[in-house]
Scaffold this motif. Structure first.
Motif, PDB file in Angstrom:
ATOM      1  N   ARG B  60      41.328  32.343  51.432  1.00 50.11           N
ATOM      2  CA  ARG B  60      40.322  31.411  50.920  1.00 50.11           C
ATOM      3  C   ARG B  60      39.047  32.114  50.428  1.00 50.11           C
ATOM      4  O   ARG B  60      38.118  31.452  49.970  1.00 50.11           O
ATOM      5  N   LEU B  61      39.006  33.435  50.512  1.00 50.38           N
ATOM      6  CA  LEU B  61      37.817  34.181  50.112  1.00 50.38           C
ATOM      7  C   LEU B  61      38.041  34.794  48.729  1.00 50.38           C
ATOM      8  O   LEU B  61      39.056  35.433  48.481  1.00 50.38           O
ATOM      9  N   THR B  62      37.054  34.593  47.842  1.00 49.15           N
ATOM     10  CA  THR B  62      37.096  35.180  46.511  1.00 49.15           C
ATOM     11  C   THR B  62      35.860  36.038  46.314  1.00 49.15           C
ATOM     12  O   THR B  62      34.732  35.560  46.490  1.00 49.15           O
ATOM     13  N   PHE B  63      36.082  37.281  45.943  1.00 46.17           N
ATOM     14  CA  PHE B  63      35.006  38.244  45.737  1.00 46.17           C
ATOM     15  C   PHE B  63      34.932  38.594  44.260  1.00 46.17           C
ATOM     16  O   PHE B  63      35.951  38.828  43.621  1.00 46.17           O
ATOM     17  N   GLN B  64      33.688  38.639  43.734  1.00 46.02           N
ATOM     18  CA  GLN B  64      33.504  39.009  42.341  1.00 46.02           C
ATOM     19  C   GLN B  64      32.474  40.118  42.226  1.00 46.02           C
ATOM     20  O   GLN B  64      31.486  40.149  42.964  1.00 46.02           O
ATOM     21  N   PHE B  65      32.690  41.002  41.270  1.00 41.87           N
ATOM     22  CA  PHE B  65      31.735  42.052  40.939  1.00 41.87           C
ATOM     23  C   PHE B  65      31.254  41.789  39.523  1.00 41.87           C
ATOM     24  O   PHE B  65      32.070  41.601  38.618  1.00 41.87           O
ATOM     25  N   GLY B  66      29.959  41.752  39.319  1.00 43.45           N
ATOM     26  CA  GLY B  66      29.406  41.397  38.024  1.00 43.45           C
ATOM     27  C   GLY B  66      29.727  42.401  36.923  1.00 43.45           C
ATOM     28  O   GLY B  66      30.045  43.561  37.197  1.00 43.45           O
ATOM     29  N   GLU B  67      29.613  41.921  35.699  1.00 44.38           N
ATOM     30  CA  GLU B  67      29.922  42.768  34.544  1.00 44.38           C
ATOM     31  C   GLU B  67      29.011  43.992  34.480  1.00 44.38           C
ATOM     32  O   GLU B  67      29.436  45.086  34.072  1.00 44.38           O
ATOM     33  N   ALA B  68      27.770  43.820  34.864  1.00 41.58           N
ATOM     34  CA  ALA B  68      26.812  44.927  34.837  1.00 41.58           C
ATOM     35  C   ALA B  68      26.863  45.781  36.096  1.00 41.58           C
ATOM     36  O   ALA B  68      26.115  46.759  36.225  1.00 41.58           O
ATOM     37  N   LYS B  69      27.721  45.404  37.046  1.00 37.36           N
ATOM     38  CA  LYS B  69      27.879  46.121  38.316  1.00 37.36           C
ATOM     39  C   LYS B  69      26.558  46.196  39.083  1.00 37.36           C
ATOM     40  O   LYS B  69      26.258  47.193  39.739  1.00 37.36           O
ATOM     41  N   LYS B  70      25.788  45.118  38.988  1.00 39.54           N
ATOM     42  CA  LYS B  70      24.550  45.036  39.758  1.00 39.54           C
ATOM     43  C   LYS B  70      24.547  43.808  40.658  1.00 39.54           C
ATOM     44  O   LYS B  70      23.618  43.631  41.450  1.00 39.54           O
ATOM     45  N   ASN B  71      25.544  42.971  40.556  1.00 40.52           N
ATOM     46  CA  ASN B  71      25.577  41.794  41.407  1.00 40.52           C
ATOM     47  C   ASN B  71      27.010  41.460  41.798  1.00 40.52           C
ATOM     48  O   ASN B  71      27.973  41.895  41.154  1.00 40.52           O
ATOM     49  N   SER B  72      27.093  40.683  42.859  1.00 37.93           N
ATOM     50  CA  SER B  72      28.398  40.324  43.402  1.00 37.93           C
ATOM     51  C   SER B  72      28.273  38.991  44.111  1.00 37.93           C
ATOM     52  O   SER B  72      27.167  38.559  44.469  1.00 37.93           O
ATOM     53  N   SER B  73      29.408  38.341  44.312  1.00 43.32           N
ATOM     54  CA  SER B  73      29.408  37.101  45.059  1.00 43.32           C
ATOM     55  C   SER B  73      30.642  37.016  45.934  1.00 43.32           C
ATOM     56  O   SER B  73      31.674  37.638  45.651  1.00 43.32           O
ATOM     57  N   LEU B  74      30.501  36.245  47.003  1.00 42.25           N
ATOM     58  CA  LEU B  74      31.607  35.923  47.892  1.00 42.25           C
ATOM     59  C   LEU B  74      31.669  34.403  47.991  1.00 42.25           C
ATOM     60  O   LEU B  74      30.677  33.762  48.349  1.00 42.25           O
ATOM     61  N   HIS B  75      32.810  33.857  47.663  1.00 41.29           N
ATOM     62  CA  HIS B  75      33.000  32.408  47.707  1.00 41.29           C
ATOM     63  C   HIS B  75      34.095  32.089  48.716  1.00 41.29           C
ATOM     64  O   HIS B  75      35.163  32.707  48.681  1.00 41.29           O
ATOM     65  N   ILE B  76      33.804  31.170  49.608  1.00 40.85           N
ATOM     66  CA  ILE B  76      34.808  30.706  50.563  1.00 40.85           C
ATOM     67  C   ILE B  76      35.151  29.261  50.233  1.00 40.85           C
ATOM     68  O   ILE B  76      34.259  28.393  50.185  1.00 40.85           O
ATOM     69  N   THR B  77      36.410  29.005  50.021  1.00 36.65           N
ATOM     70  CA  THR B  77      36.886  27.642  49.725  1.00 36.65           C
ATOM     71  C   THR B  77      37.253  26.949  51.025  1.00 36.65           C
ATOM     72  O   THR B  77      37.911  27.527  51.885  1.00 36.65           O
ATOM     73  N   ALA B  78      36.825  25.721  51.153  1.00 32.63           N
ATOM     74  CA  ALA B  78      37.187  24.890  52.308  1.00 32.63           C
ATOM     75  C   ALA B  78      36.933  25.617  53.625  1.00 32.63           C
ATOM     76  O   ALA B  78      37.864  26.003  54.331  1.00 32.63           O
ATOM     77  N   THR B  79      35.679  25.795  53.943  1.00 34.36           N
ATOM     78  CA  THR B  79      35.306  26.566  55.134  1.00 34.36           C
ATOM     79  C   THR B  79      35.949  26.016  56.404  1.00 34.36           C
ATOM     80  O   THR B  79      36.206  24.812  56.532  1.00 34.36           O
ATOM     81  N   GLN B  80      36.171  26.939  57.324  1.00 28.31           N
ATOM     82  CA  GLN B  80      36.683  26.582  58.648  1.00 28.31           C
ATOM     83  C   GLN B  80      35.714  27.157  59.681  1.00 28.31           C
ATOM     84  O   GLN B  80      34.914  28.052  59.373  1.00 28.31           O
ATOM     85  N   THR B  81      35.826  26.695  60.910  1.00 23.37           N
ATOM     86  CA  THR B  81      34.914  27.175  61.949  1.00 23.37           C
ATOM     87  C   THR B  81      35.095  28.668  62.192  1.00 23.37           C
ATOM     88  O   THR B  81      34.182  29.350  62.640  1.00 23.37           O
ATOM     89  N   THR B  82      36.252  29.178  61.874  1.00 22.07           N
ATOM     90  CA  THR B  82      36.490  30.618  62.044  1.00 22.07           C
ATOM     91  C   THR B  82      35.735  31.471  61.025  1.00 22.07           C
ATOM     92  O   THR B  82      35.682  32.693  61.152  1.00 22.07           O
TER      93      THR B  82
END
Lengths: 112, 110
Positions: B60-82
């Motif tokens: 459920r985790l999606t990680f992205q690295f920006g085109e300029a390699k200066k930013n990133s994101s972590l997205h969690i779909t449908a979070t769980q208590t874990t």
């Protein structure tokens, strides 16, 4: 992970005392690191070592001393503890300078 | 000063909601890494991104690295208590050692 151990887990010491935090790893990783974690500051690098007998300062080295006579051990010494050094200290190791650090369980140090 | 910034610092979500944390570096990075620290625990390495625009998924985790390699994101779909914990990004800076962002603390209400 059992491969990197820190001791003690908890320590209370008085201002002005010397205290040593121990770190031992069993993977023969070249690189070892000491970080401190404080609320609002995340993880800050204190010292690191690229190999036995090679150490260098990180972002916040003042008041700390390290040594690395053997690859597997990387002790951190607070020469004269101050209240501002109250923190959680993490040791980490890696086979490279900047990939996939493995952290120990941490030492929670309180200076009173 | 801190060269890797993360937002938000804290995030409360209801279980099942999505969550995203963002990481920004003051300089171009050769790679970006993500770590998770459970409450009372230690940081654990999750993943490394190296290529510009790279996207990697772990369940459920999606990680992205920006085109300029200066930013990133972590997205969690449908979070769980874990998923509860603090998520840190980290990138090589001065001396080629990792500099960690301040972390985003995720709290999930069941």
């Amino acid at each position: 992970d059992a491969g990197i151990t820190q001791s003690p887990r908890y320590k209370i010491t008085e201002t002005g005392r010397q205290v040593t935090l121990m770190c031992h790893q069993t993977w023969s990783h070249s690189y070892m690191f000491w970080y401190r974690q404080d609320l609002g500051h995340g993880l800050r690098l204190i010292y690191y070592s690229a190999a036995a007998d090679i150490t260098d300062k990180g972002e916040v080295p003042d008041g700390y001393v390290v040594s690395r006579s053997k690859t597997e051990n990387f002790p951190l010494t607070l020469e004269s503890a101050t209240r501002s050094q109250t923190s959680v200290y993490f040791c980490a190791s890696s086979g490279t300078a900047n990939y996939g650090y493995t952290f120990g369980s941490g030492t929670r140090l309180t200076v009173v | 000063g801190q060269q890797v910034m993360q937002i938000p610092q804290y995030q409360h979500v209801q279980e099942g909601e999505d969550f995203t944390t963002y990481c920004n570096s003051s300089t171009t990075l050769s790679n970006i890494q993500w770590y998770k620290q459970r409450p009372g625990g230690h940081p654990v390495f999750l993943i490394q991104l190296v290529k510009s625009g790279e996207v990697k998924k772990q369940k459920r985790l999606t990680f992205q690295f920006g085109e300029a390699k200066k930013n990133s994101s972590l997205h969690i779909t449908a979070t769980q208590t874990t998923d509860v914990g603090t998520y840190f990004c980290a990138g090589p800076h001065a001396g080629n050692m990792l500099t960690f962002g301040g972390g985003t603390r995720l709290m999930v209400k069941p």
